[in-house]
Scaffold this motif. Structure first.
Motif, PDB file in Angstrom:
ATOM      1  N   GLY A  23       0.046 -56.716   6.661  1.00 24.87           N
ATOM      2  CA  GLY A  23      -1.302 -57.277   6.764  1.00 24.87           C
ATOM      3  C   GLY A  23      -2.372 -56.196   6.749  1.00 24.87           C
ATOM      4  N   MET A  24      -2.151 -55.124   7.491  1.00 20.98           N
ATOM      5  CA  MET A  24      -3.130 -54.041   7.522  1.00 20.98           C
ATOM      6  C   MET A  24      -3.210 -53.349   6.165  1.00 20.98           C
ATOM      7  SD  MET A  24      -5.420 -52.714   9.473  1.00 20.98           S
ATOM      8  CE  MET A  24      -5.021 -53.040  11.176  1.00 20.98           C
ATOM      9  N   SER A  25      -2.085 -53.206   5.487  1.00 19.71           N
ATOM     10  CA  SER A  25      -2.092 -52.600   4.153  1.00 19.71           C
ATOM     11  C   SER A  25      -2.874 -53.453   3.162  1.00 19.71           C
ATOM     12  CB  SER A  25      -0.660 -52.389   3.656  1.00 19.71           C
ATOM     13  OG  SER A  25      -0.032 -51.396   4.415  1.00 19.71           O
ATOM     14  N   PHE A  26      -2.726 -54.784   3.252  1.00 20.98           N
ATOM     15  CA  PHE A  26      -3.504 -55.667   2.386  1.00 20.98           C
ATOM     16  C   PHE A  26      -5.000 -55.454   2.604  1.00 20.98           C
ATOM     17  CE2 PHE A  26      -0.119 -59.276   1.961  1.00 20.98           C
ATOM     18  CZ  PHE A  26       0.607 -58.491   1.081  1.00 20.98           C
ATOM     19  N   LEU A  27      -5.407 -55.334   3.864  1.00 15.90           N
ATOM     20  CA  LEU A  27      -6.827 -55.115   4.158  1.00 15.90           C
ATOM     21  C   LEU A  27      -7.294 -53.755   3.649  1.00 15.90           C
ATOM     22  CD1 LEU A  27      -6.914 -56.569   7.757  1.00 15.90           C
ATOM     23  CD2 LEU A  27      -8.148 -57.473   5.778  1.00 15.90           C
ATOM     24  N   ALA A  28      -6.537 -52.717   3.967  1.00 13.05           N
ATOM     25  CA  ALA A  28      -6.939 -51.365   3.573  1.00 13.05           C
ATOM     26  C   ALA A  28      -7.049 -51.239   2.057  1.00 13.05           C
ATOM     27  CB  ALA A  28      -5.942 -50.339   4.111  1.00 13.05           C
ATOM     28  N   ASN A  29      -6.129 -51.847   1.343  1.00 13.88           N
ATOM     29  CA  ASN A  29      -6.127 -51.701  -0.111  1.00 13.88           C
ATOM     30  C   ASN A  29      -6.896 -52.792  -0.832  1.00 13.88           C
ATOM     31  OD1 ASN A  29      -4.402 -49.278  -0.797  1.00 13.88           O
ATOM     32  ND2 ASN A  29      -3.168 -50.317   0.733  1.00 13.88           N
ATOM     33  N   GLY A  30      -7.318 -53.811  -0.109  1.00 15.97           N
ATOM     34  CA  GLY A  30      -8.039 -54.908  -0.742  1.00 15.97           C
ATOM     35  C   GLY A  30      -9.551 -54.829  -0.636  1.00 15.97           C
ATOM     36  N   LEU A  31     -10.049 -53.983   0.250  1.00 16.28           N
ATOM     37  CA  LEU A  31     -11.498 -53.870   0.405  1.00 16.28           C
ATOM     38  C   LEU A  31     -12.095 -53.009  -0.701  1.00 16.28           C
ATOM     39  CD1 LEU A  31     -11.894 -53.395   4.257  1.00 16.28           C
ATOM     40  CD2 LEU A  31     -12.417 -55.431   2.907  1.00 16.28           C
ATOM     41  N   ASP A  32     -13.290 -53.353  -1.105  1.00 19.12           N
ATOM     42  CA  ASP A  32     -14.004 -52.609  -2.139  1.00 19.12           C
ATOM     43  C   ASP A  32     -14.711 -51.426  -1.490  1.00 19.12           C
ATOM     44  OD1 ASP A  32     -15.158 -51.848  -4.523  1.00 19.12           O
ATOM     45  OD2 ASP A  32     -16.689 -53.412  -4.494  1.00 19.12           O
ATOM     46  N   LEU A  33     -14.005 -50.311  -1.401  1.00 17.57           N
ATOM     47  CA  LEU A  33     -14.553 -49.092  -0.815  1.00 17.57           C
ATOM     48  C   LEU A  33     -14.674 -48.024  -1.895  1.00 17.57           C
ATOM     49  CD1 LEU A  33     -12.463 -48.971   2.487  1.00 17.57           C
ATOM     50  CD2 LEU A  33     -14.823 -49.766   2.208  1.00 17.57           C
TER      51      LEU A  33
END
Length: 166
Positions: free
Chosen positions: A33-43
């Motif tokens: 779940g944390m990996s999805f967030l880290a890699n899914g945000l437009d940063l």
């Protein structure tokens, strides 16, 4: 993982943590779940994630990978000195680390190594006052504390819930 509707299970999990079924995503575990967030945000390069130096590798690994691959900045607040000053010390340490480039404040609700309970609501409020997302790693919390993600005010709360047969 993540492609089944499982609305009844999402509803049960939502009741457990104070969210609706539509706000729940099921993954294999908290690390995923944390990996999805880290890699899914437009940063973008130079965007900052403020976290602690006590994060579990499963919680911080995705952010560190984004730093390596995409040039985001991961700033780690030294947690132990802040904890010695109480909850206010933790919030002040995060406040000192936040800059205009901070896009995410990510922290463990309860740290895995020290077992320290961080002031989640206050840190989420701080993130929002500074225009950042508040992402909480709650992998160590379920079963130890009641969770109400709405009361905490986070943008995402990642945790692991096991199902036992009785």
């Amino acid at each position: 993982t993540g492609y089944q509707q499982l609305k009844d299970i999402r509803a049960l999990v939502g009741e457990f943590i104070g969210a609706t079924a539509d706000e729940i995503a099921l993954t294999g575990n908290a690390t995923m779940g944390m990996s999805f967030l880290a890699n899914g945000l437009d940063l973008s390069p130079g965007d900052e994630v403020v976290t602690t130096d006590q994060e579990h590798s499963g919680g911080i690994g995705g952010w560190q990978l984004r730093a390596k691959r995409h040039g985001i900045v991961v700033t780690q607040v030294p947690l132990l000195p802040a904890l010695l000053k109480g909850p206010e010390g933790v919030v002040n340490a995060f406040a000192a680390a936040i800059t205009p480039h901070t896009k995410v404040v990510m922290f463990s609700h309860i740290t895995s190594g020290l077992g320290a309970l961080l002031p989640a609501k206050e840190l989420c409020d701080l993130a929002h006052r500074n225009g950042a997302l508040a992402i909480v790693d709650g992998a160590q919390v379920i079963g130890q504390r009641r969770i109400d993600v709405k009361a905490i005010g986070c943008d995402a709360y990642v945790t692991s819930i096991a199902r036992c047969r009785t």
